[in-house]
Each structure stands twice: as structure tokens, then as C-alpha cells.
Scaffold this motif. Structure first.
Motif, short mmCIF file in Angstrom:
data_model
loop_
_atom_site.label_atom_id
_atom_site.label_comp_id
_atom_site.label_asym_id
_atom_site.label_seq_id
_atom_site.Cartn_x
_atom_site.Cartn_y
_atom_site.Cartn_z
N ASP A 73 0.85 -1.19 0.00
CA ASP A 73 0.00 0.00 0.00
C ASP A 73 0.89 1.24 0.00
O ASP A 73 1.23 1.79 1.04
CB ASP A 73 -0.91 -0.03 1.22
CG ASP A 73 -1.88 1.14 1.27
OD1 ASP A 73 -2.07 1.79 0.21
OD2 ASP A 73 -2.44 1.39 2.34
N MET A 79 -5.92 0.61 1.09
CA MET A 79 -6.51 -0.05 -0.08
C MET A 79 -5.39 -0.29 -1.10
O MET A 79 -4.44 0.49 -1.17
CB MET A 79 -7.58 0.83 -0.71
CG MET A 79 -8.65 1.32 0.24
SD MET A 79 -9.89 0.10 0.57
CE MET A 79 -10.97 0.33 -0.81
N THR A 81 -4.57 -0.87 -5.20
CA THR A 81 -5.01 -0.89 -6.59
C THR A 81 -4.39 -2.12 -7.24
O THR A 81 -3.49 -2.74 -6.68
CB THR A 81 -4.55 0.38 -7.33
OG1 THR A 81 -3.13 0.39 -7.35
CG2 THR A 81 -5.10 1.64 -6.68
N ASP A 101 -12.62 -7.36 -5.72
CA ASP A 101 -13.22 -6.02 -5.75
C ASP A 101 -14.70 -6.14 -6.11
O ASP A 101 -15.12 -5.79 -7.20
CB ASP A 101 -12.47 -5.15 -6.76
CG ASP A 101 -12.96 -3.72 -6.78
OD1 ASP A 101 -13.62 -3.29 -5.82
OD2 ASP A 101 -12.68 -3.02 -7.77
N LYS A 107 -10.19 -0.53 -6.15
CA LYS A 107 -9.30 -0.71 -5.01
C LYS A 107 -9.88 -1.81 -4.13
O LYS A 107 -11.09 -1.98 -4.07
CB LYS A 107 -9.17 0.56 -4.18
CG LYS A 107 -8.53 1.71 -4.90
CD LYS A 107 -8.43 2.91 -3.97
CE LYS A 107 -7.72 4.05 -4.67
NZ LYS A 107 -7.47 5.18 -3.77
#
Length: 127
Positions: A73, A79, A81, A101, A107
Motif C-alpha cells: 500500500d 486499499m 489498486t 473487488d 481498489k
């Protein structure tokens, strides 16, 4: 008047009584209410060793995954990506990103990842 009544009742509560106090009742029991906390080592039952059980292994694996997730992160948002997961070498997250997701936010949180892993484990058990 109420104040006077309360003062008199309070004063009466502090007045010593002339009646002898009744001795406290003694109860005879076959075993004490609270057993002796010390048990000699020779008499102790061995505790079940959870140090290598499946629960501990899952816990340790989850802690390692959480550590890797937090390291990946980059922006500290809590979160990941898909790009952050890919750069960190979290191939599992990268490959299953659409399934993890579920809110289609772009994210995923660690809770999303845990929910996905639990779902997969339950699906595998039901087969």
C-alpha cells in the motif's frame, strides 16, 4: 421536614447496638468453593499443543499476508489498486482482482481480500 427525617435515620444507623452480634455461620463443605490455584507439575494435565495446529498456521499466514498487503500500500490508504498489487508481487491479488473487488471500486481493502479467501475456502469445502 424531609431533611430532619433523613438526618435522624442516618444518625440512628450510626448508633451502636447493644445486642451481641450473631456469630457468622460456618458451612462445612466437602470441597472448597474455590480450589487451590496451585497444582504441582506432576499432577497437571498436559495442555493441548496448538503451536502447530491448522488454526495457528492460518493465523500466521494471514499475518504475513497482512504485512505484505500493508507494505504494498504505497499511498497508505489501506486499499490496494491492481497496479500496487502487481508491483508488490501479489500475483494472487492481481489475478483475482475483479473477484476481490466486489464493489467495482478499483481498489481492494484487506477485509475484501479476507472475505474472498474465506469464500474460496468455503467453496472448496463444499465440493
Amino acid at each position: 421536614m424531609l431533611t430532619a427525617t433523613m438526618a435522624m435515620s442516618h444518625a440512628g444507623a450510626q448508633t451502636p447496638t447493644t445486642e451481641p452480634a450473631a456469630p457468622a455461620p460456618t458451612a462445612v463443605r466437602s470441597s472448597p468453593a474455590y480450589p487451590e490455584p496451585y497444582i504441582p507439575p506432576a499432577l497437571r494435565k498436559p495442555l493441548r499443543d496448538y503451536s502447530s495446529g491448522p488454526i495457528l498456521l492460518r493465523y500466521q499466514a494471514m499475518q504475513k499476508l497482512k504485512k505484505r498487503f500493508d507494505e504494498a500500500d504505497q499511498d497508505g490508504s489501506g486499499m490496494l489498486t491492481r497496479d500496487e498489487a502487481r508491483k508488490a508481487g501479489l500475483g494472487f491479488v492481481d489475478k483475482n482482482f475483479e473477484h476481490i473487488d466486489t464493489g467495482q471500486k478499483g481498489k481492494v481493502s484487506f477485509d475484501d481480500l479476507k472475505a474472498y479467501l474465506i469464500q474460496r475456502r468455503e467453496e472448496a469445502r463444499s465440493r
